[in-house]
Scaffold this motif. Structure first.
Motif, PDB file in Angstrom:
ATOM      1  N   LEU A 138      -6.102  -1.775 -13.698  1.00 10.15           N
ATOM      2  CA  LEU A 138      -6.071  -0.928 -12.518  1.00 10.15           C
ATOM      3  C   LEU A 138      -5.932  -1.770 -11.250  1.00 10.15           C
ATOM      4  N   LEU A 139      -6.634  -2.908 -11.201  1.00 10.84           N
ATOM      5  CA  LEU A 139      -6.518  -3.788 -10.038  1.00 10.84           C
ATOM      6  C   LEU A 139      -5.113  -4.382  -9.938  1.00 10.84           C
ATOM      7  N   ILE A 140      -4.521  -4.690 -11.084  1.00  5.85           N
ATOM      8  CA  ILE A 140      -3.150  -5.212 -11.082  1.00  5.85           C
ATOM      9  C   ILE A 140      -2.190  -4.168 -10.515  1.00  5.85           C
ATOM     10  N   LEU A 141      -2.346  -2.908 -10.938  1.00  2.41           N
ATOM     11  CA  LEU A 141      -1.494  -1.832 -10.419  1.00  2.41           C
ATOM     12  C   LEU A 141      -1.697  -1.652  -8.919  1.00  2.41           C
ATOM     13  N   MET A 142      -2.953  -1.759  -8.465  1.00  2.00           N
ATOM     14  CA  MET A 142      -3.231  -1.644  -7.028  1.00  2.00           C
ATOM     15  C   MET A 142      -2.538  -2.758  -6.248  1.00  2.00           C
ATOM     16  N   LEU A 143      -2.602  -3.975  -6.778  1.00  3.25           N
ATOM     17  CA  LEU A 143      -1.977  -5.110  -6.105  1.00  3.25           C
ATOM     18  C   LEU A 143      -0.452  -4.962  -6.079  1.00  3.25           C
ATOM     19  N   LEU A 144       0.118  -4.481  -7.178  1.00  2.00           N
ATOM     20  CA  LEU A 144       1.566  -4.241  -7.204  1.00  2.00           C
ATOM     21  C   LEU A 144       1.970  -3.195  -6.170  1.00  2.00           C
ATOM     22  N   ALA A 145       1.182  -2.116  -6.082  1.00  2.00           N
ATOM     23  CA  ALA A 145       1.499  -1.037  -5.138  1.00  2.00           C
ATOM     24  C   ALA A 145       1.401  -1.535  -3.698  1.00  2.00           C
ATOM     25  N   MET A 146       0.333  -2.268  -3.388  1.00  2.00           N
ATOM     26  CA  MET A 146       0.190  -2.739  -2.005  1.00  2.00           C
ATOM     27  C   MET A 146       1.241  -3.794  -1.676  1.00  2.00           C
ATOM     28  N   GLY A 147       1.640  -4.582  -2.674  1.00  2.00           N
ATOM     29  CA  GLY A 147       2.696  -5.555  -2.438  1.00  2.00           C
ATOM     30  C   GLY A 147       4.016  -4.879  -2.136  1.00  2.00           C
ATOM     31  N   ALA A 148       4.329  -3.817  -2.878  1.00  2.00           N
ATOM     32  CA  ALA A 148       5.579  -3.073  -2.646  1.00  2.00           C
ATOM     33  C   ALA A 148       5.571  -2.445  -1.262  1.00  2.00           C
ATOM     34  N   PHE A 149       4.457  -1.857  -0.890  1.00  2.00           N
ATOM     35  CA  PHE A 149       4.345  -1.206   0.419  1.00  2.00           C
ATOM     36  C   PHE A 149       4.390  -2.225   1.547  1.00  2.00           C
ATOM     37  N   GLY A 150       3.659  -3.320   1.389  1.00  2.00           N
ATOM     38  CA  GLY A 150       3.649  -4.355   2.417  1.00  2.00           C
ATOM     39  C   GLY A 150       4.999  -5.017   2.590  1.00  2.00           C
ATOM     40  N   GLY A 151       5.704  -5.247   1.492  1.00  2.00           N
ATOM     41  CA  GLY A 151       7.029  -5.847   1.574  1.00  2.00           C
ATOM     42  C   GLY A 151       8.016  -4.949   2.293  1.00  2.00           C
ATOM     43  N   PHE A 152       7.963  -3.651   2.001  1.00  2.00           N
ATOM     44  CA  PHE A 152       8.852  -2.705   2.679  1.00  2.00           C
ATOM     45  C   PHE A 152       8.572  -2.677   4.174  1.00  2.00           C
ATOM     46  N   ALA A 153       7.276  -2.674   4.538  1.00  2.00           N
ATOM     47  CA  ALA A 153       6.898  -2.673   5.959  1.00  2.00           C
ATOM     48  C   ALA A 153       7.371  -3.942   6.649  1.00  2.00           C
ATOM     49  N   ALA A 154       7.268  -5.062   5.954  1.00  2.00           N
ATOM     50  CA  ALA A 154       7.701  -6.334   6.531  1.00  2.00           C
ATOM     51  C   ALA A 154       9.185  -6.318   6.847  1.00  2.00           C
ATOM     52  N   GLY A 155       9.992  -5.824   5.915  1.00  2.67           N
ATOM     53  CA  GLY A 155      11.425  -5.771   6.143  1.00  2.67           C
ATOM     54  C   GLY A 155      11.826  -4.741   7.176  1.00  2.67           C
ATOM     55  N   TYR A 190      -6.540 -16.635  -2.835  1.00  3.36           N
ATOM     56  CA  TYR A 190      -6.815 -16.173  -4.194  1.00  3.36           C
ATOM     57  C   TYR A 190      -5.489 -16.025  -4.928  1.00  3.36           C
ATOM     58  N   MET A 191      -5.199 -16.970  -5.818  1.00  5.58           N
ATOM     59  CA  MET A 191      -3.871 -17.088  -6.408  1.00  5.58           C
ATOM     60  C   MET A 191      -3.442 -15.884  -7.256  1.00  5.58           C
ATOM     61  N   PRO A 192      -4.316 -15.283  -8.095  1.00  4.33           N
ATOM     62  CA  PRO A 192      -3.855 -14.124  -8.886  1.00  4.33           C
ATOM     63  C   PRO A 192      -3.332 -12.986  -8.007  1.00  4.33           C
ATOM     64  N   ALA A 193      -4.057 -12.677  -6.919  1.00  2.99           N
ATOM     65  CA  ALA A 193      -3.594 -11.619  -6.019  1.00  2.99           C
ATOM     66  C   ALA A 193      -2.289 -12.017  -5.344  1.00  2.99           C
ATOM     67  N   LEU A 194      -2.181 -13.266  -4.947  1.00  7.37           N
ATOM     68  CA  LEU A 194      -0.956 -13.744  -4.296  1.00  7.37           C
ATOM     69  C   LEU A 194       0.256 -13.547  -5.191  1.00  7.37           C
ATOM     70  N   LEU A 195       0.162 -13.970  -6.439  1.00 11.57           N
ATOM     71  CA  LEU A 195       1.306 -13.916  -7.348  1.00 11.57           C
ATOM     72  C   LEU A 195       1.741 -12.479  -7.638  1.00 11.57           C
ATOM     73  N   ILE A 196       0.761 -11.588  -7.836  1.00 12.56           N
ATOM     74  CA  ILE A 196       1.094 -10.197  -8.157  1.00 12.56           C
ATOM     75  C   ILE A 196       1.712  -9.493  -6.950  1.00 12.56           C
ATOM     76  N   ILE A 197       1.123  -9.692  -5.778  1.00 11.32           N
ATOM     77  CA  ILE A 197       1.648  -9.052  -4.558  1.00 11.32           C
ATOM     78  C   ILE A 197       3.052  -9.544  -4.257  1.00 11.32           C
ATOM     79  N   VAL A 198       3.267 -10.850  -4.403  1.00  9.93           N
ATOM     80  CA  VAL A 198       4.580 -11.417  -4.109  1.00  9.93           C
ATOM     81  C   VAL A 198       5.646 -10.842  -5.043  1.00  9.93           C
TER      82      VAL A 198
END
Length: 266
Positions: free
Chosen positions: A4-21, A216-224
């Motif tokens: 569940l945490l992995i899915l949360m990190l993926l979702a926030m990474g997708a949203f954050g990346g879209f906002a960045a662009g 925190y490397m695990p969160a970094l890799l998943i979000i990226v």
């Protein structure tokens, strides 16, 4: 890590990346509160959670900025001369910002972050562009401006867009060029700030496994993994449609995230 945490990190990474662009904001103001929630769920000590969330968010911008700036560059929107002039000050400031953050306790840092996000949300909602009042300053002025942008970005874990875009607009740069150039500035901000956060956090007691300093490397890799895929989509959207309606939605989200950080700080 919990699925569940992995899915949360993926979702926030997708949203954050879209906002960045889309908006040239680096995604950090969106990511920090969510990473704070994830690290809290992982049992990270309260004294470290906000510092690590900011450091990890800033590290993601190294990758999202490269991904989004490539799309902006294809449209010829990045002013590389402006990047060259601002980058030295930005690198210096991005090393200072994390040092200032380390001197703050977790509650003070959360309050400061929440206030900055609330201010940025108001700026986005009002959408009052500063009138072009002058030209870009000379080398010394650009170094000073870059230093301020880098310090604030390094302190709150963002890409600096909410400072650099109004600054460039005030100096007569067209908004699309300002957003694209801000995206390019995200890389030196993130690189210098990440190096600083690794150094300042090295050996800090209580850090969870797989941490590199405060990052925190695990969160970094998943979000990226998610954000690199969506940042170009955001950049393409910025060139194809008016973003005013989306800005209002992001502003409301930022207010909610600011409220969460205020609640944590209380």
């Amino acid at each position: 890590m919990d699925p569940l945490l992995i899915l949360m990190l993926l979702a926030m990474g997708a949203f954050g990346g879209f906002a960045a662009g889309l908006l040239g904001i680096g995604g950090g103001m969106i990511l920090v509160p969510f990473i704070t929630m994830v690290l809290t769920a992982r049992g990270v000590p309260e004294t470290l959670v906000v510092h690590m969330a900011i450091a990890t968010s800033l590290a993601t911008i190294m990758f999202t900025s490269l991904s989004s700036v490539r799309a902006h560059h294809r449209h010829g929107a990045v002013l590389w001369r402006v990047v060259q002039l601002l980058a030295p000050g930005i690198v210096a400031g991005s090393m200072i910002g994390p040092w200032i953050g380390k001197q703050m306790d977790a509650s003070t840092l959360a309050w400061f972050f929440g206030a900055f996000v609330a201010f940025s949300a108001t700026q986005m909602l009002v959408n009052k562009k500063p009138a072009a009042a002058r030209d870009l300053p000379g080398t010394g002025g650009m170094f000073a401006a870059g230093g301020l942008i880098g310090t604030l970005a390094g302190l709150v874990g963002a890409g600096g867009g909410f400072v650099s875009v109004p600054f460039m607009t005030w100096c007569g740069v067209r908004i699309h060029h300002a957003v694209a150039t801000s995206a390019a500035l995200g890389f030196p901000i993130a690189l210098a700030g990440t190096v600083a956060n690794v150094f300042y956090g090295w050996g800090e007691p209580g850090l969870p496994d797989y941490s590199l300093g405060f990052v925190y490397m695990p969160a970094l890799l998943i979000i990226v993994a998610a954000s690199v895929a969506t940042a170009p989509l955001g950049a393409r959207t910025a060139h194809k449609m008016p973003v005013r309606r989306l800005q209002k939605v992001f502003a409301v989200i930022l207010y909610a995230l600011a409220a969460y950080m205020f609640w944590r700080a209380a």
